[in-house]
Design a protein around this motif. Structure first.
Motif, PDB file in Angstrom:
ATOM      1  N   GLU B  16       0.864  -1.185   0.000  1.00 26.59           N
ATOM      2  CA  GLU B  16       0.000   0.000   0.000  1.00 26.59           C
ATOM      3  C   GLU B  16       0.898   1.231   0.000  1.00 26.59           C
ATOM      4  OE1 GLU B  16      -3.288   0.166   2.846  1.00 26.59           O
ATOM      5  OE2 GLU B  16      -2.924   2.320   2.940  1.00 26.59           O
ATOM      6  N   LEU B  17       0.633   2.095  -0.942  1.00 29.71           N
ATOM      7  CA  LEU B  17       1.386   3.344  -1.029  1.00 29.71           C
ATOM      8  C   LEU B  17       0.469   4.481  -0.587  1.00 29.71           C
ATOM      9  CD1 LEU B  17       3.963   4.918  -2.118  1.00 29.71           C
ATOM     10  CD2 LEU B  17       2.661   5.175  -4.221  1.00 29.71           C
ATOM     11  N   GLY B  18       0.800   5.081   0.562  1.00 34.35           N
ATOM     12  CA  GLY B  18       0.066   6.262   1.031  1.00 34.35           C
ATOM     13  C   GLY B  18       0.879   7.487   0.680  1.00 34.35           C
ATOM     14  N   TYR B  19       0.247   8.537   0.203  1.00 33.60           N
ATOM     15  CA  TYR B  19       1.013   9.695  -0.223  1.00 33.60           C
ATOM     16  C   TYR B  19       0.279  11.002   0.063  1.00 33.60           C
ATOM     17  CZ  TYR B  19      -2.099   8.999  -4.180  1.00 33.60           C
ATOM     18  OH  TYR B  19      -3.217   8.797  -4.943  1.00 33.60           O
ATOM     19  N   HIS B  20       1.062  12.040   0.302  1.00 35.96           N
ATOM     20  CA  HIS B  20       0.538  13.393   0.428  1.00 35.96           C
ATOM     21  C   HIS B  20       1.000  14.162  -0.797  1.00 35.96           C
ATOM     22  CE1 HIS B  20      -1.223  13.412   4.342  1.00 35.96           C
ATOM     23  NE2 HIS B  20      -0.136  12.981   4.937  1.00 35.96           N
ATOM     24  N   ILE B  21       0.064  14.727  -1.543  1.00 34.39           N
ATOM     25  CA  ILE B  21       0.422  15.594  -2.665  1.00 34.39           C
ATOM     26  C   ILE B  21       0.343  17.039  -2.182  1.00 34.39           C
ATOM     27  CG2 ILE B  21      -0.337  16.385  -4.954  1.00 34.39           C
ATOM     28  CD1 ILE B  21      -1.112  13.489  -5.531  1.00 34.39           C
ATOM     29  N   LEU B  22       1.275  17.853  -2.641  1.00 32.43           N
ATOM     30  CA  LEU B  22       1.365  19.246  -2.201  1.00 32.43           C
ATOM     31  C   LEU B  22       0.034  19.982  -2.372  1.00 32.43           C
ATOM     32  CD1 LEU B  22       4.813  20.413  -3.638  1.00 32.43           C
ATOM     33  CD2 LEU B  22       4.301  19.686  -1.315  1.00 32.43           C
ATOM     34  N   PRO B  23      -0.344  20.823  -1.394  1.00 31.48           N
ATOM     35  CA  PRO B  23      -1.612  21.557  -1.516  1.00 31.48           C
ATOM     36  C   PRO B  23      -1.566  22.638  -2.589  1.00 31.48           C
ATOM     37  CG  PRO B  23      -0.417  22.241   0.446  1.00 31.48           C
ATOM     38  CD  PRO B  23       0.342  21.088  -0.128  1.00 31.48           C
ATOM     39  N   THR B  24      -0.365  22.952  -3.059  1.00 31.64           N
ATOM     40  CA  THR B  24      -0.225  23.975  -4.106  1.00 31.64           C
ATOM     41  C   THR B  24      -0.693  23.472  -5.477  1.00 31.64           C
ATOM     42  OG1 THR B  24       2.056  23.264  -4.325  1.00 31.64           O
ATOM     43  CG2 THR B  24       1.660  25.241  -3.008  1.00 31.64           C
ATOM     44  N   LYS B 100      10.031   8.818  -4.710  1.00 35.60           N
ATOM     45  CA  LYS B 100      10.943   9.692  -3.965  1.00 35.60           C
ATOM     46  C   LYS B 100      11.363  10.904  -4.800  1.00 35.60           C
ATOM     47  CE  LYS B 100      14.348   8.692  -0.418  1.00 35.60           C
ATOM     48  NZ  LYS B 100      15.339   7.714   0.069  1.00 35.60           N
ATOM     49  N   THR B 101      11.451  10.719  -6.089  1.00 35.94           N
ATOM     50  CA  THR B 101      11.930  11.798  -6.961  1.00 35.94           C
ATOM     51  C   THR B 101      10.812  12.727  -7.422  1.00 35.94           C
ATOM     52  OG1 THR B 101      11.685  10.282  -8.821  1.00 35.94           O
ATOM     53  CG2 THR B 101      13.890  10.479  -7.876  1.00 35.94           C
ATOM     54  N   ASN B 102       9.565  12.359  -7.142  1.00 31.12           N
ATOM     55  CA  ASN B 102       8.429  13.193  -7.545  1.00 31.12           C
ATOM     56  C   ASN B 102       8.328  14.400  -6.601  1.00 31.12           C
ATOM     57  OD1 ASN B 102       5.966  14.298  -8.224  1.00 31.12           O
ATOM     58  ND2 ASN B 102       4.945  12.335  -8.469  1.00 31.12           N
ATOM     59  N   ILE B 103       8.582  15.588  -7.127  1.00 26.19           N
ATOM     60  CA  ILE B 103       8.620  16.782  -6.267  1.00 26.19           C
ATOM     61  C   ILE B 103       7.240  17.232  -5.800  1.00 26.19           C
ATOM     62  CG2 ILE B 103      10.821  17.717  -7.102  1.00 26.19           C
ATOM     63  CD1 ILE B 103       9.113  19.555  -8.951  1.00 26.19           C
ATOM     64  N   GLN B 104       6.203  16.705  -6.416  1.00 27.92           N
ATOM     65  CA  GLN B 104       4.841  17.064  -5.997  1.00 27.92           C
ATOM     66  C   GLN B 104       4.362  16.207  -4.826  1.00 27.92           C
ATOM     67  OE1 GLN B 104       3.544  19.689  -7.038  1.00 27.92           O
ATOM     68  NE2 GLN B 104       4.625  20.103  -8.936  1.00 27.92           N
ATOM     69  N   VAL B 105       5.139  15.172  -4.486  1.00 29.05           N
ATOM     70  CA  VAL B 105       4.772  14.316  -3.358  1.00 29.05           C
ATOM     71  C   VAL B 105       5.459  14.848  -2.107  1.00 29.05           C
ATOM     72  CG1 VAL B 105       4.895  11.973  -2.409  1.00 29.05           C
ATOM     73  CG2 VAL B 105       4.377  12.306  -4.819  1.00 29.05           C
ATOM     74  N   LEU B 106       4.642  15.319  -1.172  1.00 22.70           N
ATOM     75  CA  LEU B 106       5.171  15.891   0.066  1.00 22.70           C
ATOM     76  C   LEU B 106       5.764  14.811   0.950  1.00 22.70           C
ATOM     77  CD1 LEU B 106       5.320  18.349   2.075  1.00 22.70           C
ATOM     78  CD2 LEU B 106       3.035  17.702   2.818  1.00 22.70           C
ATOM     79  N   ARG B 107       5.049  13.729   1.122  1.00 23.17           N
ATOM     80  CA  ARG B 107       5.521  12.613   1.940  1.00 23.17           C
ATOM     81  C   ARG B 107       4.809  11.348   1.490  1.00 23.17           C
ATOM     82  NH1 ARG B 107       6.784  13.316   8.283  1.00 23.17           N
ATOM     83  NH2 ARG B 107       7.943  15.038   7.387  1.00 23.17           N
ATOM     84  N   TYR B 108       5.435  10.204   1.674  1.00 25.41           N
ATOM     85  CA  TYR B 108       4.803   8.938   1.272  1.00 25.41           C
ATOM     86  C   TYR B 108       5.174   7.845   2.252  1.00 25.41           C
ATOM     87  CZ  TYR B 108       9.385   7.445  -0.304  1.00 25.41           C
ATOM     88  OH  TYR B 108      10.719   7.099  -0.319  1.00 25.41           O
ATOM     89  N   ILE B 109       4.408   6.771   2.204  1.00 23.55           N
ATOM     90  CA  ILE B 109       4.733   5.593   3.015  1.00 23.55           C
ATOM     91  C   ILE B 109       4.406   4.365   2.173  1.00 23.55           C
ATOM     92  CG2 ILE B 109       2.453   5.537   4.150  1.00 23.55           C
ATOM     93  CD1 ILE B 109       3.908   4.603   6.697  1.00 23.55           C
ATOM     94  N   LEU B 110       5.321   3.438   2.118  1.00 22.73           N
ATOM     95  CA  LEU B 110       5.110   2.189   1.368  1.00 22.73           C
ATOM     96  C   LEU B 110       5.159   1.041   2.369  1.00 22.73           C
ATOM     97  CD1 LEU B 110       4.794   1.014  -1.545  1.00 22.73           C
ATOM     98  CD2 LEU B 110       7.250   0.667  -1.535  1.00 22.73           C
ATOM     99  N   ILE B 111       4.024   0.379   2.543  1.00 27.92           N
ATOM    100  CA  ILE B 111       3.960  -0.694   3.542  1.00 27.92           C
ATOM    101  C   ILE B 111       3.436  -1.987   2.928  1.00 27.92           C
ATOM    102  CG2 ILE B 111       3.686   0.834   5.533  1.00 27.92           C
ATOM    103  CD1 ILE B 111       0.644   0.156   5.390  1.00 27.92           C
ATOM    104  N   LYS B 112       3.829  -3.073   3.552  1.00 30.23           N
ATOM    105  CA  LYS B 112       3.278  -4.371   3.157  1.00 30.23           C
ATOM    106  C   LYS B 112       1.917  -4.505   3.829  1.00 30.23           C
ATOM    107  CE  LYS B 112       7.592  -6.901   2.676  1.00 30.23           C
ATOM    108  NZ  LYS B 112       8.483  -7.909   3.308  1.00 30.23           N
ATOM    109  N   THR B 113       0.951  -5.014   3.111  1.00 26.09           N
ATOM    110  CA  THR B 113      -0.388  -5.161   3.686  1.00 26.09           C
ATOM    111  C   THR B 113      -1.068  -6.402   3.131  1.00 26.09           C
ATOM    112  OG1 THR B 113      -2.478  -3.991   4.050  1.00 26.09           O
ATOM    113  CG2 THR B 113      -1.417  -3.613   1.941  1.00 26.09           C
TER     114      THR B 113
END
Lengths: 66, 174
Positions: B16-24, B100-113
């Motif tokens: 599961e990839l959880g991500y925050h995209i920049l509010p801008t 990791k290289t996507n500048i529009q992604v503020l933060r992400y988490i990659l977990i096994k689920t």
């Protein structure tokens, strides 16, 4: 909380995205409550701890509450 | 060949990839940013399971990004998630090279689920009662509106009285 919250509500998985569920396992300072306070099973306490740490990393839960 | 294929299937892991995209990011461009993430997963042979569309969320604490020595503070972000199946080695590459290289992604988490739905589905008594009240209310009003064309004021008053009487009966029954 007398019995295990997750067993009581039939919740099989503890997800980091369920911030509202996880909030009840934080004390007023934002620290994770001990098992003596939560009354969870050892496995569920470990799962809650993992989920809270993931939620904190993603900014869904705070590290500290002032 | 079959053994190799079997190994590939068993090696695949649900992530599961959880991500925050920049509010801008403008709301219209949001779909494009999500499409980038989706395309990256598809390009590495991942198969989608479920997805949570990004929604604006208030962060529990401000996050900072360092852009060329200038710190930018973010207190909100679009939070979304994608559940997919992929081989572990490819998932590592996806994280390092695409997310990791996507500048529009503020933060992400990659977990096994797991493949199953993991979110808690709580149905409180309060929610169910609210839903019942809402549905019965709309149905009763519709009945009055349908007759509204040729109905006189007296008939409307009578209908209202009937409805009030029914409600009182229901309350008494509860």
């Amino acid at each position: 909380m007398s019995a295990d919250y997750f067993s009581q509500n039939g919740i099989k998985y503890i997800d980091y995205k369920d911030a509202d569920v996880l909030k009840q396992f934080l004390n007023p300072h934002g620290r994770i409550k001990s098992r003596a306070q939560t009354n969870l099973t050892a496995k569920h306490q470990r799962d809650v701890t993992t989920a809270i740490k993931r939620a904190r990393e993603m900014g869904l839960l705070p590290y500290i509450i002032k | 060949m079959t053994e190799e294929n079997n190994n590939e299937v068993t090696d695949a892991q649900v992530y599961e990839l959880g991500y925050h995209i920049l509010p801008t990011v403008v709301a219209d461009d949001l779909e494009g940013e999500v499409a980038k993430v989706r395309n990256a997963i598809e390009a590495r042979g991942g198969s989608f399971i479920t997805e949570g569309t990004p929604e604006m969320t208030t962060l529990a604490f401000p996050m900072f990004i360092n852009n060329g020595g200038k710190k930018t503070k973010y207190e909100t972000a679009y939070f979304g998630w994608i559940k997919f199946e992929m081989e572990p080695a490819k998932a590592v590459a996806l994280e390092r090279e695409d997310i990791k290289t996507n500048i529009q992604v503020l933060r992400y988490i990659l977990i096994k689920t797991t493949r199953e739905e993991t979110r808690a589905q709580l149905q409180t008594e309060q929610n169910t009662i609210l839903r019942e009240v809402k549905t019965t209310g709309t149905i009763e009003r519709k009945v009055v509106e349908e007759e509204g064309g040729e109905v006189s004021e007296e008939q409307v008053e009578e209908a209202i009285e009937e409805l009030v009487g029914e409600e009182k009966k229901e309350e008494a029954a509860v």
